[in-house]
Design an enzyme around this catalytic site. Structure first.
Site, PDB file in Angstrom:
ATOM      1  N   LYS A 158       0.826  -1.205   0.000  1.00 19.98           N
ATOM      2  CA  LYS A 158       0.000   0.000   0.000  1.00 19.98           C
ATOM      3  C   LYS A 158       0.869   1.268   0.000  1.00 19.98           C
ATOM      4  O   LYS A 158       1.030   1.937   1.018  1.00 19.98           O
ATOM      5  CB  LYS A 158      -0.930  -0.018   1.216  1.00 19.98           C
ATOM      6  CG  LYS A 158      -2.035  -1.061   1.062  1.00 19.98           C
ATOM      7  CD  LYS A 158      -2.895  -1.190   2.301  1.00 19.98           C
ATOM      8  CE  LYS A 158      -3.873  -0.074   2.486  1.00 19.98           C
ATOM      9  NZ  LYS A 158      -5.018  -0.106   1.579  1.00 19.98           N
TER      10      LYS A 158
HETATM   11  N1  PMP Z   1      -7.180  -3.504  -2.971  1.00 23.57           N
HETATM   12  C1  PMP Z   1      -6.904  -2.215  -2.680  1.00 23.57           C
HETATM   13  C2  PMP Z   1      -6.461  -1.316  -3.770  1.00 23.57           C
HETATM   14  C3  PMP Z   1      -7.052  -1.757  -1.357  1.00 23.57           C
HETATM   15  O1  PMP Z   1      -6.781  -0.493  -1.062  1.00 23.57           O
HETATM   16  C4  PMP Z   1      -7.514  -2.654  -0.356  1.00 23.57           C
HETATM   17  C5  PMP Z   1      -7.711  -2.160   1.049  1.00 23.57           C
HETATM   18  N2  PMP Z   1      -6.559  -2.275   1.816  1.00 23.57           N
HETATM   19  C6  PMP Z   1      -7.768  -3.981  -0.716  1.00 23.57           C
HETATM   20  C7  PMP Z   1      -7.594  -4.366  -2.036  1.00 23.57           C
HETATM   21  C8  PMP Z   1      -8.193  -4.986   0.305  1.00 23.57           C
HETATM   22  O2  PMP Z   1      -7.114  -5.260   1.181  1.00 23.57           O
HETATM   23  P1  PMP Z   1      -7.356  -5.686   2.684  1.00 23.57           P
HETATM   24  O3  PMP Z   1      -8.291  -6.836   2.657  1.00 23.57           O
HETATM   25  O4  PMP Z   1      -6.001  -6.050   3.184  1.00 23.57           O
HETATM   26  O5  PMP Z   1      -7.924  -4.509   3.376  1.00 23.57           O
END
Ligand code: PMP
Length: 311
Positions: A158
């Site tokens: 991220k």
């Molecule tokens: N894709 C993106 C682009 C995101 O920002 C997120 C949120 N973090 C997710 C997928 C889902 O990830 P997670 O389940 O770890 O929150």
């Protein structure tokens, strides 16, 4: 802002109103930061908050830091403890969103050399309810924006700068009257939502884009894969997905910390399945919601219990 809320900055807890950075901060100009979105789920019956997969979120944050050459003086365990301490201090007795940010904190503009820039870490906690109204299946639009390829910017972690694309896509979808965007890869295969991973159910089998399809390696994605395999005994395949497969799928749903498990009822003005929440999606939602609230003993290892005020 909640009055009397506390943040973590500069190695210590500080009042949120005093947690500030300067206008020349590198990350503000260039998107040189790595963040996480973590949920703390309040369980009224237990009088406790359960933070979902806290350590895995910090492991992903530290992977992003390696890529951006951000050196934090903390291990994943230290970051978990800093988070538990801040949650105890803030004392919320409701669902919260936990936002850690590791960033190039030096006040330096006109410098594109990561190795010359110093690093900072901050953490804020805020009361948080629904991100998407997911009681009903949502309406999605295939975005005119494409998901960046990992060769353009690292996609499995991220990094804040990468979210400009997600923000353009989400804004486009909302202003066109939809609830969420679906982003394709440059080659036209499916990647993910603007802030969610994507799953499809066809002929009793669950499929989701694989690690090399430029999607974020979501922690909810990983949890859903495990729950589907272990609790529903279903086959889950990670593979490339064509756009038209989504139009023909029996069920499609999105997963994410903020969005939980959100059924997709419509894509590009076509109904997905019968447009209602599908039976597999419903089963996974039920399992998932019980699990994140600390009510599934088999997965209690995923939950860090926090008592507001400590103790
Ligand atoms: N894709 C993106 C682009 C995101 O920002 C997120 C949120 N973090 C997710 C997928 C889902 O990830 P997670 O389940 O770890 O929150």
């Amino acid at each position: 802002m909640t009055p009397d809320a506390y943040a973590f900055l500069g190695g210590k807890q500080v009042p949120l109103k005093d947690a500030k950075v300067g206008v020349m901060t590198h990350a503000l100009h260039y998107g040189t930061a790595v963040f996480e979105g973590i949920r703390g789920n309040w369980n009224e019956e237990h009088g406790k908050m359960y933070v979902f997969r806290l350590r895995e979120h910090y492991e992903r944050l530290l992977r992003g830091c390696r890529i951006l050459r951000i050196n934090l003086p903390y291990t994943a365990d230290d970051l978990c403890q800093i988070t538990v301490d801040l949650l105890e201090k803030n004392g919320y007795r409701q669902d919260v969103y936990i936002r850690p940010l590791a960033f190039k904190g030096q006040e330096a503009v006109a410098n594109l050399k990561l190795h010359e820039l110093s690093d900072e870490f901050t953490l804020v906690v805020l009361p948080f309810g629904k991100y998407i109204d997911n009681d009903r299946p949502i309406r999605c639009q295939t975005s005119s924006w494409r998901r960046p390829e990992d060769a353009i910017m690292p996609t499995g972690v991220k990094i804040t700068g990468l979210y400009t694309t997600s923000i353009l896509a989400k804004t486009e979808a909302i202003t066109a009257g939809y609830d969420e965007a679906v982003l394709l890869n440059w080659d036209g295969t499916v990647s993910e939502g603007s802030g969610e991973n994507l799953f499809m159910v066809s002929n009793g089998r669950i499929s989701t884009p694989s690690e090399t399809d430029n999607c974020l390696l979501g922690i909810t994605r990983d949890s859903v894969i495990q729950l589907a395999r272990e609790q529903l005994g279903m086959e889950v395949v990670e593979r490339r997905i064509h756009r038209s497969e989504l139009y023909l799928a029996d069920e499609v749903f999105l997963t994410g910390t903020a969005a939980h498990i959100t059924p997709m009822g419509e894509l590009d003005n076509r109904k997905v399945g019968d447009g209602e929440t599908g039976p597999i999606t419903k089963k996974l939602q039920d399992l998932y919601f019980a699990t994140v609230k600390g009510n599934t003993p088999a997965y209690s290892k995923w939950c860090t219990a926090v008592t507001p005020g400590g103790g």
